[in-house]
Design an enzyme around this catalytic site. Structure first.
Site, PDB file in Angstrom:
ATOM      1  N   ASP A 186       0.730  -1.168   0.210  1.00 11.63           N
ATOM      2  CA  ASP A 186       0.188  -0.142  -0.136  1.00 11.63           C
ATOM      3  C   ASP A 186       0.829   1.278   0.221  1.00 11.63           C
ATOM      4  O   ASP A 186       0.406   2.332  -0.109  1.00 11.63           O
ATOM      5  CB  ASP A 186      -0.739   0.106   1.441  1.00 11.63           C
ATOM      6  CG  ASP A 186      -2.175  -0.783   1.209  1.00 11.63           C
ATOM      7  OD1 ASP A 186      -2.458  -0.742   0.290  1.00 11.63           O
ATOM      8  OD2 ASP A 186      -2.407  -1.520   2.173  1.00 11.63           O
TER       9      ASP A 186
HETATM   10  C1  BGC Z   1       0.301   1.094   6.246  1.00 16.99           C
HETATM   11  C2  BGC Z   1      -0.214  -0.038   5.411  1.00 16.99           C
HETATM   12  C3  BGC Z   1      -1.803   0.110   5.302  1.00 16.99           C
HETATM   13  C4  BGC Z   1      -2.092   1.201   4.728  1.00 16.99           C
HETATM   14  C5  BGC Z   1      -3.620   1.026   4.408  1.00 16.99           C
HETATM   15  C6  BGC Z   1      -0.468   2.555   5.302  1.00 16.99           C
HETATM   16  O1  BGC Z   1      -0.142   3.587   6.270  1.00 16.99           O
HETATM   17  O2  BGC Z   1       1.411   1.371   6.179  1.00 16.99           O
HETATM   18  O3  BGC Z   1       0.364  -1.187   6.063  1.00 16.99           O
HETATM   19  O4  BGC Z   1      -2.227  -1.320   4.497  1.00 16.99           O
HETATM   20  O5  BGC Z   1      -1.640   2.269   5.622  1.00 16.99           O
HETATM   21  O6  BGC Z   1      -4.564   1.598   5.584  1.00 16.99           O
HETATM   22  C1  NOJ Z   2      -1.762  -3.869   5.274  1.00 15.40           C
HETATM   23  C2  NOJ Z   2      -2.715  -4.203   4.387  1.00 15.40           C
HETATM   24  O1  NOJ Z   2      -3.878  -4.753   5.096  1.00 15.40           O
HETATM   25  C3  NOJ Z   2      -2.638  -5.220   3.221  1.00 15.40           C
HETATM   26  O2  NOJ Z   2      -3.535  -5.201   2.422  1.00 15.40           O
HETATM   27  C4  NOJ Z   2      -1.071  -4.685   2.677  1.00 15.40           C
HETATM   28  O3  NOJ Z   2      -0.812  -5.617   1.727  1.00 15.40           O
HETATM   29  C5  NOJ Z   2       0.028  -4.620   3.675  1.00 15.40           C
HETATM   30  N1  NOJ Z   2      -0.511  -3.563   4.632  1.00 15.40           N
HETATM   31  C6  NOJ Z   2       0.883  -3.957   3.012  1.00 15.40           C
HETATM   32  O4  NOJ Z   2       1.136  -2.431   2.551  1.00 15.40           O
END
Ligand code: BGC
Ligand code: NOJ
Length: 819
Positions: A485
């Protein structure tokens, strides 16, 4: 280094022996519709199906102290005030113990010869939390003390509840009848649900208004009613409704008293909401619920039923390896966590507030991989819910709310990896069950029944969504983000507050919203890994032309990856929107990333040139640490506007070189796949929670479940865990250990047994229920190899290859000799 408890494997419990754990260590109660979170000091909250839209009790996140708010029992024993779980009063107890088990938690505290043992659980097929309090006078003289319960109602929508005070301070409503307190806020108006808190005994008083009970200038640690030793019989009218029972109890030496509390949720049809007066709530259903658990005998039976249900679930797959920690993870805790992630996706934990996210499309599809063998019917239902939110072109809403099951338009779609996970999840469901019928099921697009098409069509559009969205190197467009993400290649954000996940720079508007240059190598390799499942399905259905066409796309993608995305010793991560390589030796920082590597190895991309072994060596050299594999290296030390959120985290945290345990599993699978059983097991044991129990004070989070992230080697808090419970790590590590290391892997035509284990193991045993039959599997490793099946017999008969056929029931002995 310090532990704060121990595993009790026979009871399937983790026993916490100090209330001062390095972070609240929690458990989940409920697996069907009513859910509770409960910490080792009884903090937490409950909700019905949706942690945002049907929150029943209130919880304040990021509180001071951290874990405040819960279901609390207070004892005022002649001025000594205490809780069985130590907090919130924090009177030093003479003894304390918390046992987190499969769907239940037992907290026992003792002070001045009075023992209080509280068992919390959500019974099977029941929308409520049962709390049984057993009070025993272990002293030599009679004891008279004051006993109080406490729960604070949330006004249903948890987001609104913590923001809209100008309204909410005037809406709270309750009803009190006998020993039951009903929370009926908004029930008169437009809700058809209420909650109640009851006890199976007479009471000497109650409170339903928070400020009357606690006092405006007091806290949970010194509620004024408890301090005064008597309830106010307060009646909430607006402000903050609560539910507290009060009872004076006398116990003779050795005497025990048991109280059973139920915190329940009820929905009523519109025409049955009230009694004839149109005001009093119709309690028919509530009373039936109360009647179900109003004696210790009924509680014992409910708990026994719950334990039996878990024994059955956990009996589906079992191992007996030379390593106790592996056995404990596989047979108990990893499977348990898979159930929790399946139910809650990434919505409600002590790191996820329950109002931020619903069910994630990619998350829930991956969760199915670790859960499907437990209750395949529920996995099937989930697959259909997920696919129903998909769009006709194969794109996906990134999230949906569990209550409405509708795609969440605030977040939208265009995450490049989303569709591919559905190919894997549907594939794993068919492999587990042999239920090919799911492919004929008519499933809507965009929740519109008029757009329904067979599930197979959803897989086809998923596959071609990738093929139809390629960039200049023939690699999949990165879009807003892929699995990571925080790699936001179309964002170029320079303004505070822009969400990295939902904002794309207007400069890409003419191109359709995101860069048509930025490409994801991770999605390319995920495509070559997941694609064969789609091809396998088509072949099984006799659709050979379509299968050949799809296979040609996979082959082409592999070629494109080898031509444009192999950096010599590992695979690149991406091409950014400027067409520059990301995750290459040429880069100043972030030269190697974990995500594409495992899928590339398992897709055998460049295997003939030795790409798999080179990549595994590079991973070991550049990414591995004693606490797991970091996501990228070197960590980013400055903001790279062309990469987005990843470079906003300090080095070593989260996606910027944190140990993201989810993708560690992909490498564990890949190492096992490539025959490197020792390497696979090394990475497995670096992150598996039971292996880190001894360093609980450093690791901080629960030693019985995975967290999403452990601080990486660049962080000052290297080794510290965060974001426990709700993570794809649970499912993927279940896959890694069970299907790749232990090597028992459901396949379309049977059960594949192809272990890849540490060479020291003499072998192991496993039992697996599969499509109605039971397989007792014995693996022998006389020559101490990691991988390679020399012989395989089923019921004494030799079999060619490694796939044991599916039988119609019965118990079958499978003997595998490695060598
Ligand atoms: C986090 C991710 C998360 C994303 C969506 C980001 O700040 O690092 O792990 O999946 O937000 O909420
Ligand atoms: C947490 C999210 O829930 C997941 O969908 C994503 O792949 C990881 N963060 C990595 O960014």
């Amino acid at each position: 280094m310090q532990k704060f408890g121990h595993f009790d494997d026979a009871k399937k419990e983790y026993v916490i022996t100090s209330p001062r754990t390095p972070y609240p260590w929690i458990n989940y109660l409920g697996t069907q519709a009513f859910f509770s979170l409960i910490s080792n000091t009884a903090g937490g909250y409950c909700f019905y199906k949706d942690a945002r839209l049907r929150r029943i009790t209130r919880y304040r996140y990021n509180n001071v102290p951290i874990d405040m708010g819960g279901r609390y029992f207070y004892i005022n024993d002649n001025g000594t005030i205490w809780n069985p779980g130590w907090s919130p009063v924090k009177t030093e107890l003479d003894s304390y113990e918390c046992r987190h088990g499969m769907g239940y938690t037992i907290i026992t505290g003792k002070k001045n010869d009075l023992k209080a043992e509280v068992t919390f659980f959500v019974p099977q097929n029941y929308d409520g939390e049962v709390q049984q309090v057993v009070l025993t006078n272990e002293g030599k003289s009679a004891k008279t003390f004051k006993f109080f319960s406490f729960a604070e109602w949330c006004l249903w929508d948890a987001q609104d509840d913590c923001t809209n005070f100008q309204r909410n301070f005037s809406t709270g409503r309750v009803e009190v009848v006998g020993s039951t307190i009903y929370h009926k806020t908004e029930y008169r108006d437009r809700r058809d649900h209420f909650a109640f808190y009851t006890v199976n005994d007479t009471i000497d008083g109650y409170d339903t208004d928070r400020d009357s009970f606690i006092g405006l200038y007091n806290g949970f640690n010194d509620p004024q009613a408890v301090v005064a030793g008597k309830a106010n019989n307060s009646f909430a009218d607006g402000w903050s409704p609560i539910a507290s029972h009060y009872k004076e109890i006398t116990l003779q030496p050795g005497e025990t008293k048991t109280l059973v509390f139920v915190l329940g949720y009820v929905e009523m049809p519109a025409d049955k909401k009230f009694e004839a007066d149109g005001v009093t709530i119709n309690k028919e259903k509530a009373l039936a619920m109360i009647d179900k658990f109003n004696t210790p005998e009924k509680v014992a039976a409910g708990l026994a039923e719950l334990k039996a249900a878990w024994d059955k679930l956990l009996g589906i797959f079992n191992v007996n390896t030379p390593d106790d920690k592996v056995n404990r993870m596989v047979n108990i805790w990893n499977q348990y966590q898979c159930m929790v992630t399946f139910n809650l996706s990434r919505s409600a934990s002590y790191f996820e507030s329950g109002i931020g996210r619903g069910m994630g499309f990619r998350d829930s599809n991956q969760d199915i991989l670790g859960f499907v063998h437990q209750i395949p019917d529920r996995a099937r239902e989930r697959l259909i819910d997920l696919a129903s939110t998909q769009l006709e072109d194969g794109g996906c809403y990134h999230q949906y709310q569990p209550l409405t099951k509708k795609g969440n338009s605030d977040i939208g779609g265009d995450f490049s990896d989303d569709p591919l996970w559905m190919i894997l999840s549907v594939g794993s469901y068919i492999k587990e069950t042999g239920d090919w019928g799911i492919l004929d099921e008519l499933v809507p697009y965009d929740n519109d029944a008029s757009k329904a098409k067979p599930m197979l069509d959803h897989l086809t559009v998923s596959f071609y969504h990738i093929v139809n969205n390629l960039g200049p190197h023939g690699l999949p467009l990165a879009m807003r983000a892929d699995w990571n993400d925080c790699i936001n290649l179309s964002c170029f954000s320079d303004t505070p507050g822009e969400s990295f996940q939902t904002y794309t720079n207007p400069k890409f508007a003419a191109e359709g919203g995101y860069s048509k240059i930025a490409e994801s190598v991770m999605v390319a390799t995920l495509f070559t890994y997941a694609g064969p499942t789609y091809v396998g399905i088509l072949k099984h259905l006799g659709k050979n032309d379509e299968a050949a066409k799809a296979q040609a796309e996979i082959d082409k993608m592999k070629k494109n990856v080898m031509e444009s995305a192999f950096d010599g010793d590992w695979f690149l991560r991406a091409y950014d929107a400027n067409g520059n390589k990301m995750g290459s030796k040429e880069c100043e920082e972030g030269q190697i990333f974990i995500e594409p590597q495992g899928f590339a190895i398992m897709s055998e991309i460049g295997k003939e040139q030795g790409a798999d072994k080179k990549t595994l060596a590079a991973i070991d050299e550049r990414l591995n640490t004693k606490y797991g594999l970091v996501l990228n290296n070197p960590a980013f030390t400055k903001y790279y506007i062309q990469y987005g959120e990843i470079s906003t985290y300090p080095g070593g945290y989260k996606e910027n070189a944190g140990i993201f345990t989810h993708n560690n599993a992909w490498i564990i699978c890949a190492a096992a796949y490539a025959g490197e059983g020792d390497q696979a097991f090394k990475y497995y044991s670096e992150i598996a929670p039971a292996f880190n129990e001894e360093i609980s004070d450093l690791h901080k989070t629960e030693p019985y479940v995975y967290g999403q992230m452990v601080a990486g080697k660049d962080a000052s808090r290297f080794g510290e865990g965060k974001n426990s419970w709700l993570t794809g790590t649970a499912a993927w590590n279940m896959v890694a250990i069970s299907q790749y290391i232990i090597g028992v892997q459901p396949d379309f035509d049977g059960l594949k047994v192809d272990p890849s284990i540490p060479h020291e193991w003499d072998g192991f045993k496993a039992t697996r229920q599969f499509r109605g039959a039971t397989y007792n599997i014995t693996v022998e490793n006389p020559n101490h190899v990691c991988k390679g099946v020399k012989s395989l017999t089923v019921d004494g008969k030799a079999i060619d290859g490694v796939v044991v056929p599916a039988f119609d029931g019965g118990v079958h002995e499978v003997v595998v000799v490695l060598g």
